[in-house]
Design a protein around this motif. Sequence first.
Motif, short mmCIF file in Angstrom:
data_model
loop_
_atom_site.label_atom_id
_atom_site.label_comp_id
_atom_site.label_asym_id
_atom_site.label_seq_id
_atom_site.Cartn_x
_atom_site.Cartn_y
_atom_site.Cartn_z
N VAL A 139 0.84 -1.21 0.00
CA VAL A 139 0.00 0.00 0.00
C VAL A 139 0.87 1.25 0.00
CG1 VAL A 139 -1.69 1.32 1.32
CG2 VAL A 139 -1.95 -1.15 1.09
N GLY A 140 1.92 1.25 0.80
CA GLY A 140 2.78 2.43 0.89
C GLY A 140 3.42 2.79 -0.43
N ALA A 141 3.90 1.80 -1.18
CA ALA A 141 4.53 2.08 -2.47
C ALA A 141 3.54 2.69 -3.45
CB ALA A 141 5.12 0.78 -3.04
N CYS A 142 2.31 2.17 -3.47
CA CYS A 142 1.31 2.70 -4.41
C CYS A 142 0.83 4.09 -4.00
CB CYS A 142 0.11 1.74 -4.48
SG CYS A 142 0.47 0.18 -5.30
N VAL A 143 0.60 4.31 -2.71
CA VAL A 143 0.15 5.61 -2.26
C VAL A 143 1.20 6.68 -2.53
CG1 VAL A 143 -0.46 6.98 -0.21
CG2 VAL A 143 -1.44 4.72 -0.52
N ALA A 144 2.47 6.34 -2.36
CA ALA A 144 3.54 7.31 -2.57
C ALA A 144 3.57 7.82 -4.00
CB ALA A 144 4.89 6.68 -2.21
N VAL A 145 3.17 6.99 -4.95
CA VAL A 145 3.21 7.39 -6.36
C VAL A 145 1.86 7.94 -6.83
CG1 VAL A 145 3.49 6.53 -8.73
CG2 VAL A 145 5.06 5.78 -6.93
N CYS A 146 0.76 7.38 -6.35
CA CYS A 146 -0.56 7.71 -6.90
C CYS A 146 -1.49 8.41 -5.92
CB CYS A 146 -1.26 6.44 -7.39
SG CYS A 146 -0.30 5.48 -8.57
N GLY A 147 -1.11 8.53 -4.65
CA GLY A 147 -2.00 9.16 -3.69
C GLY A 147 -2.98 8.16 -3.09
N ALA A 148 -3.88 8.67 -2.26
CA ALA A 148 -4.82 7.83 -1.52
C ALA A 148 -6.10 7.61 -2.31
CB ALA A 148 -5.13 8.47 -0.17
N ILE A 149 -6.52 6.36 -2.40
CA ILE A 149 -7.78 5.98 -3.04
C ILE A 149 -8.57 5.15 -2.04
CG2 ILE A 149 -8.86 4.69 -4.92
CD1 ILE A 149 -6.49 5.38 -6.66
N GLY A 150 -9.73 5.64 -1.67
CA GLY A 150 -10.48 5.03 -0.59
C GLY A 150 -11.53 4.03 -1.03
N PHE A 151 -11.91 3.18 -0.07
CA PHE A 151 -13.05 2.25 -0.13
C PHE A 151 -12.86 1.04 -1.03
CE2 PHE A 151 -15.21 5.96 1.64
CZ PHE A 151 -15.96 5.37 2.64
N VAL A 152 -11.89 1.03 -1.93
CA VAL A 152 -11.69 -0.14 -2.79
C VAL A 152 -11.27 -1.34 -1.95
CG1 VAL A 152 -10.34 -1.09 -4.69
CG2 VAL A 152 -11.12 1.28 -4.78
N GLY A 153 -10.37 -1.12 -0.99
CA GLY A 153 -9.94 -2.21 -0.12
C GLY A 153 -11.02 -2.71 0.81
N LEU A 154 -12.09 -1.97 0.95
CA LEU A 154 -13.24 -2.40 1.75
C LEU A 154 -14.25 -3.16 0.90
CD1 LEU A 154 -14.89 -2.09 4.49
CD2 LEU A 154 -15.96 -0.13 3.38
N ILE A 155 -14.52 -2.65 -0.29
CA ILE A 155 -15.58 -3.21 -1.13
C ILE A 155 -15.17 -4.52 -1.79
CG2 ILE A 155 -17.02 -2.76 -3.15
CD1 ILE A 155 -16.61 0.23 -2.58
N ALA A 156 -13.97 -4.55 -2.39
CA ALA A 156 -13.55 -5.70 -3.18
C ALA A 156 -13.57 -7.00 -2.38
CB ALA A 156 -12.18 -5.44 -3.79
N PRO A 157 -13.04 -7.05 -1.14
CA PRO A 157 -13.08 -8.32 -0.40
C PRO A 157 -14.49 -8.78 -0.07
CG PRO A 157 -11.41 -6.86 0.52
CD PRO A 157 -12.22 -6.04 -0.45
N VAL A 158 -15.39 -7.84 0.20
CA VAL A 158 -16.77 -8.22 0.51
C VAL A 158 -17.41 -8.94 -0.68
CG1 VAL A 158 -19.07 -7.31 1.03
CG2 VAL A 158 -17.06 -6.36 2.18
N ILE A 159 -17.19 -8.41 -1.89
CA ILE A 159 -17.72 -9.06 -3.09
C ILE A 159 -17.02 -10.38 -3.33
CG2 ILE A 159 -18.07 -8.80 -5.57
CD1 ILE A 159 -18.04 -5.78 -5.15
N ALA A 160 -15.69 -10.41 -3.11
CA ALA A 160 -14.91 -11.62 -3.40
C ALA A 160 -15.30 -12.78 -2.49
CB ALA A 160 -13.43 -11.31 -3.27
N ARG A 161 -15.63 -12.50 -1.25
CA ARG A 161 -16.00 -13.59 -0.34
C ARG A 161 -17.30 -14.26 -0.75
NH1 ARG A 161 -13.67 -10.26 3.58
NH2 ARG A 161 -15.66 -9.28 4.09
N ARG A 162 -18.15 -13.55 -1.45
CA ARG A 162 -19.37 -14.18 -1.97
C ARG A 162 -19.03 -15.18 -3.07
NH1 ARG A 162 -23.99 -11.49 -0.31
NH2 ARG A 162 -23.61 -9.50 0.75
N ILE A 163 -17.96 -14.90 -3.81
CA ILE A 163 -17.52 -15.82 -4.87
C ILE A 163 -16.82 -17.03 -4.29
CG2 ILE A 163 -16.05 -16.00 -6.93
CD1 ILE A 163 -16.43 -12.99 -7.29
N SER A 164 -16.05 -16.82 -3.23
CA SER A 164 -15.22 -17.90 -2.66
C SER A 164 -15.92 -18.64 -1.54
CB SER A 164 -13.91 -17.32 -2.15
OG SER A 164 -14.15 -16.38 -1.12
N ALA A 165 -17.21 -18.49 -1.42
CA ALA A 165 -18.00 -19.19 -0.40
C ALA A 165 -17.53 -18.86 1.01
CB ALA A 165 -17.95 -20.71 -0.63
N GLY A 166 -17.08 -17.64 1.20
CA GLY A 166 -16.72 -17.18 2.53
C GLY A 166 -15.31 -17.49 2.98
#
Length: 319
Positions: free
Chosen positions: A232-259
């Motif tokens: 995360v630190g390497a990406c933020v240092a170059v591109c800045g802060a992008i919120g909520f993606v790290g919250l949303i993506a796992p929630v959707i992914a767990r529905r695919i992977s049966a939890g």
Amino acid sequence: MSRITIAIGLLLLAAAHLLLPWAPVEAIRLARPELLETFLFELRAPRTMLALGYGATLGLTGAALQALFANPLASPDLTGSTGGAALGAVIAAYWLGLSSPLAMAFAGAVGALCALALLVILAGRRAEPASLLLAGLAIALAAGAATSLSLALAPSPFAFYDAFDWLMGSFADRSLAQAAVALIPAGLAGVLIARRANAIDLLVLGEDVVAAAGLRPRRLALEIIVLSSIAVGACVAVCGAIGFVGLIAPVIARRISAGHPGRAMIPAAAIGASLVVAADLVSRMVEVNRSIPVGVLTTIAGTPIFIAILLSMRRRLTS
């Protein structure tokens, strides 16, 4: 939604991100066809690579942190690691004079690591959702305030204005060298996290189960925190802060992977990459007089989902 569908959708989004808007591509093809390759691979390709890599990093680390803390609210932005990374990069660039992409990436990783370490100290690894949320928000707010103060008091009077687009999340005008500085450490850290998928599945069952399998739970937790901070630190240092993606993506992914949280990490990376690429594509396609930061779009899209997660947790607690 299968993994193959996600992969195909991600490839189509990446191709669209590279080629759209089409008007500049067509204009160069007709006027100076010899410059078309340079335009696509030196100007647009770094932006596409960063959008894919940053989104994948947020999705993967979000899934790993949610499994580690056993909490669906544990994401890079809500745990304060994104804010810590931004603070570290700002101090390095505007106060220490270390403005090279490599130095900022290192400083961002250190800042993210400090934020996650503070979160563990304040809330603990098995904190209740409310405790984790409050501790993470406190760290994020403190890091944001410290970042603003560092920019306001920086030796350069234009520091705040120079950093505004970057702080809100932007892939514009990034070079291949900057993409390499962000994506190489993020990619290596992401691979090492993904290799611990089976151990992360066991971690959810408790530290006793992890120890019975011959693993060291505290060492595993430390590895996940350090690797997530580097990515995360390497990406933020170059591109800045992008919120909520790290919250949303796992929630959707767990529905695919049966939890299964370990199996959800790769789908979460693909979903995170798709979300960021789509958001950046929208920011480029919207016809306004100025660019819209990617972080603004992801926050607008993520806020309703965040509220839905909170309401779902509240219903489970009261039922």
